[in-house]
Design a protein around this motif. Sequence first.
Motif, PDB file in Angstrom:
ATOM      1  N   PRO A 149     -16.046  -3.904 -13.335  1.00  0.00           N
ATOM      2  CA  PRO A 149     -14.520  -4.113 -13.430  1.00  0.00           C
ATOM      3  C   PRO A 149     -13.833  -3.600 -12.007  1.00  0.00           C
ATOM      4  CG  PRO A 149     -15.615  -3.770 -15.504  1.00  0.00           C
ATOM      5  CD  PRO A 149     -16.486  -3.120 -14.491  1.00  0.00           C
ATOM      6  N   LYS A 150     -13.081  -4.226 -11.640  1.00  0.00           N
ATOM      7  CA  LYS A 150     -12.422  -3.689 -10.400  1.00  0.00           C
ATOM      8  C   LYS A 150     -11.227  -2.569 -11.002  1.00  0.00           C
ATOM      9  CE  LYS A 150     -12.673  -7.471  -7.190  1.00  0.00           C
ATOM     10  NZ  LYS A 150     -11.960  -8.381  -6.445  1.00  0.00           N
ATOM     11  N   PRO A 151     -11.080  -1.058 -10.292  1.00  0.00           N
ATOM     12  CA  PRO A 151     -10.036  -0.502 -10.915  1.00  0.00           C
ATOM     13  C   PRO A 151      -8.836  -1.047 -11.064  1.00  0.00           C
ATOM     14  CG  PRO A 151     -11.441   0.572  -9.209  1.00  0.00           C
ATOM     15  CD  PRO A 151     -11.878  -0.943  -9.137  1.00  0.00           C
ATOM     16  N   GLY A 152      -8.189  -1.696 -10.399  1.00  0.00           N
ATOM     17  CA  GLY A 152      -6.664  -2.359 -10.402  1.00  0.00           C
ATOM     18  C   GLY A 152      -6.614  -3.193 -11.741  1.00  0.00           C
ATOM     19  N   HIS A 153      -7.802  -3.919 -11.779  1.00  0.00           N
ATOM     20  CA  HIS A 153      -7.502  -4.790 -13.198  1.00  0.00           C
ATOM     21  C   HIS A 153      -7.828  -4.318 -14.513  1.00  0.00           C
ATOM     22  CE1 HIS A 153      -9.706  -8.597 -10.607  1.00  0.00           C
ATOM     23  NE2 HIS A 153      -8.579  -8.075 -10.209  1.00  0.00           N
ATOM     24  N   ASN A 160       0.935  -1.150   0.171  1.00  0.00           N
ATOM     25  CA  ASN A 160      -0.133   0.024  -0.001  1.00  0.00           C
ATOM     26  C   ASN A 160       0.947   1.324  -0.022  1.00  0.00           C
ATOM     27  OD1 ASN A 160       0.743   0.241   2.810  1.00  0.00           O
ATOM     28  ND2 ASN A 160      -1.092  -0.561   3.358  1.00  0.00           N
ATOM     29  N   VAL A 161       0.154   2.295  -0.012  1.00  0.00           N
ATOM     30  CA  VAL A 161       0.986   3.777  -0.110  1.00  0.00           C
ATOM     31  C   VAL A 161       1.953   3.825   1.189  1.00  0.00           C
ATOM     32  CG1 VAL A 161       0.854   6.181  -0.235  1.00  0.00           C
ATOM     33  CG2 VAL A 161      -0.689   4.612  -1.580  1.00  0.00           C
ATOM     34  N   SER A 162       1.446   3.510   2.236  1.00  0.00           N
ATOM     35  CA  SER A 162       2.264   3.574   3.448  1.00  0.00           C
ATOM     36  C   SER A 162       3.606   2.825   3.361  1.00  0.00           C
ATOM     37  CB  SER A 162       1.557   3.277   4.819  1.00  0.00           C
ATOM     38  OG  SER A 162       1.203   2.007   4.845  1.00  0.00           O
ATOM     39  N   ASN A 163       3.415   1.432   2.707  1.00  0.00           N
ATOM     40  CA  ASN A 163       4.596   0.792   2.598  1.00  0.00           C
ATOM     41  C   ASN A 163       5.778   1.537   1.913  1.00  0.00           C
ATOM     42  OD1 ASN A 163       2.724  -2.223   2.025  1.00  0.00           O
ATOM     43  ND2 ASN A 163       3.813  -1.600   3.967  1.00  0.00           N
ATOM     44  N   LEU A 164       5.243   2.086   0.559  1.00  0.00           N
ATOM     45  CA  LEU A 164       6.207   2.669  -0.089  1.00  0.00           C
ATOM     46  C   LEU A 164       6.953   3.969   0.429  1.00  0.00           C
ATOM     47  CD1 LEU A 164       4.611   2.031  -3.722  1.00  0.00           C
ATOM     48  CD2 LEU A 164       6.258   0.713  -2.517  1.00  0.00           C
ATOM     49  N   MET A 165       6.076   4.601   1.155  1.00  0.00           N
ATOM     50  CA  MET A 165       6.507   6.096   1.865  1.00  0.00           C
ATOM     51  C   MET A 165       7.671   5.436   3.031  1.00  0.00           C
ATOM     52  SD  MET A 165       3.053   8.177   2.291  1.00  0.00           S
ATOM     53  CE  MET A 165       4.055   9.399   3.083  1.00  0.00           C
ATOM     54  N   ASN A 166       7.686   4.379   3.114  1.00  0.00           N
ATOM     55  CA  ASN A 166       8.667   3.771   4.092  1.00  0.00           C
ATOM     56  C   ASN A 166       9.606   3.040   3.436  1.00  0.00           C
ATOM     57  OD1 ASN A 166       7.345   4.751   6.788  1.00  0.00           O
ATOM     58  ND2 ASN A 166       5.916   2.914   6.732  1.00  0.00           N
ATOM     59  N   TRP A 167       9.683   3.326   2.333  1.00  0.00           N
ATOM     60  CA  TRP A 167      10.753   2.571   1.138  1.00  0.00           C
ATOM     61  C   TRP A 167      10.735   1.102   1.183  1.00  0.00           C
ATOM     62  CZ3 TRP A 167      12.726   5.966  -1.965  1.00  0.00           C
ATOM     63  CH2 TRP A 167      12.706   7.245  -1.472  1.00  0.00           C
ATOM     64  N   THR A 189      -5.553  -0.172  -4.187  1.00  0.00           N
ATOM     65  CA  THR A 189      -5.611  -0.134  -2.832  1.00  0.00           C
ATOM     66  C   THR A 189      -6.148   1.403  -2.649  1.00  0.00           C
ATOM     67  OG1 THR A 189      -3.174   1.004  -2.515  1.00  0.00           O
ATOM     68  CG2 THR A 189      -3.415  -1.249  -2.269  1.00  0.00           C
ATOM     69  N   LEU A 190      -6.266   2.458  -3.527  1.00  0.00           N
ATOM     70  CA  LEU A 190      -6.808   3.778  -3.308  1.00  0.00           C
ATOM     71  C   LEU A 190      -8.176   3.627  -3.188  1.00  0.00           C
ATOM     72  CD1 LEU A 190      -4.461   5.540  -6.060  1.00  0.00           C
ATOM     73  CD2 LEU A 190      -3.840   4.992  -3.607  1.00  0.00           C
ATOM     74  N   PHE A 191      -8.834   2.460  -3.410  1.00  0.00           N
ATOM     75  CA  PHE A 191     -10.261   2.517  -3.533  1.00  0.00           C
ATOM     76  C   PHE A 191     -10.751   1.761  -2.549  1.00  0.00           C
ATOM     77  CE2 PHE A 191      -8.915   3.302  -7.845  1.00  0.00           C
ATOM     78  CZ  PHE A 191      -9.670   4.141  -8.263  1.00  0.00           C
ATOM     79  N   VAL A 192      -9.983   1.481  -1.515  1.00  0.00           N
ATOM     80  CA  VAL A 192     -10.406   0.679  -0.201  1.00  0.00           C
ATOM     81  C   VAL A 192      -9.932   1.448   1.139  1.00  0.00           C
ATOM     82  CG1 VAL A 192     -10.361  -1.605   1.048  1.00  0.00           C
ATOM     83  CG2 VAL A 192      -9.993  -1.231  -1.710  1.00  0.00           C
TER      84      VAL A 192
END
Length: 204
Positions: free
Chosen positions: A169-173, A46-53, A110-113
């Motif tokens: 259709p799911k946005p990620g798909h 998720n975004v927080s993972n990436l913000m923590n590198w 993850t932006l839609f949940v």
Amino acid sequence: MKKLPIASIGLGLTTIFVSMIVAYIVTGSFLGKVTMIELKSYGGVNVSNLMNWEVWTLFTSQLVHAKQYHMFYNVLSLVVLGYAIEKRIGWPRFLLVWFIAGASGTLYSTLFVQAPWNTGTGGSQAVLGIAGFGIILTTIMHDKRNVIYALLFALIPAFSLDLIFANYPKPGHVLSLAVGMVLGVFHVNKLTKSSNKDAACGAA
């Protein structure tokens, strides 16, 4: 003997191993269902993972699954697409499409949940990305029957399940499919330019 699609087979076996090991660690069963909250600690992105590198989660998130039976279908779809497409584009490009399209779609989903369930996992996005690439690839193929069969095998169940359970259709798909198609356009354009250049040299 036809050349084996080593990338798709390798990714499939790795997915089975990683997803089932995580399921066993969390639930005590290799086929156990794992929640999104639990998968955040086992490779989900998720975004927080990436913000923590924690950039490796862009890769690991595509291996772990909440439902193992769904994982088996994703692996089967990946291998079927691999037999139809990988031999035509080579394993390095196949891996690149798998990663770029899969990672972008998984993160986008993850932006839609809402938190704390906003963790992206699963191989569906990567499968649809490769399918998108395959759709574009068929535009320059003479014998495209096997690729079309593989595309139908991957696309119809995936989007049917989206419509049944989410009603859309799911946005990620959708994003992964689109990213795969864009990558396919670049690939086809490169092949076309190379072919035209060879033809011009031959004429000269």
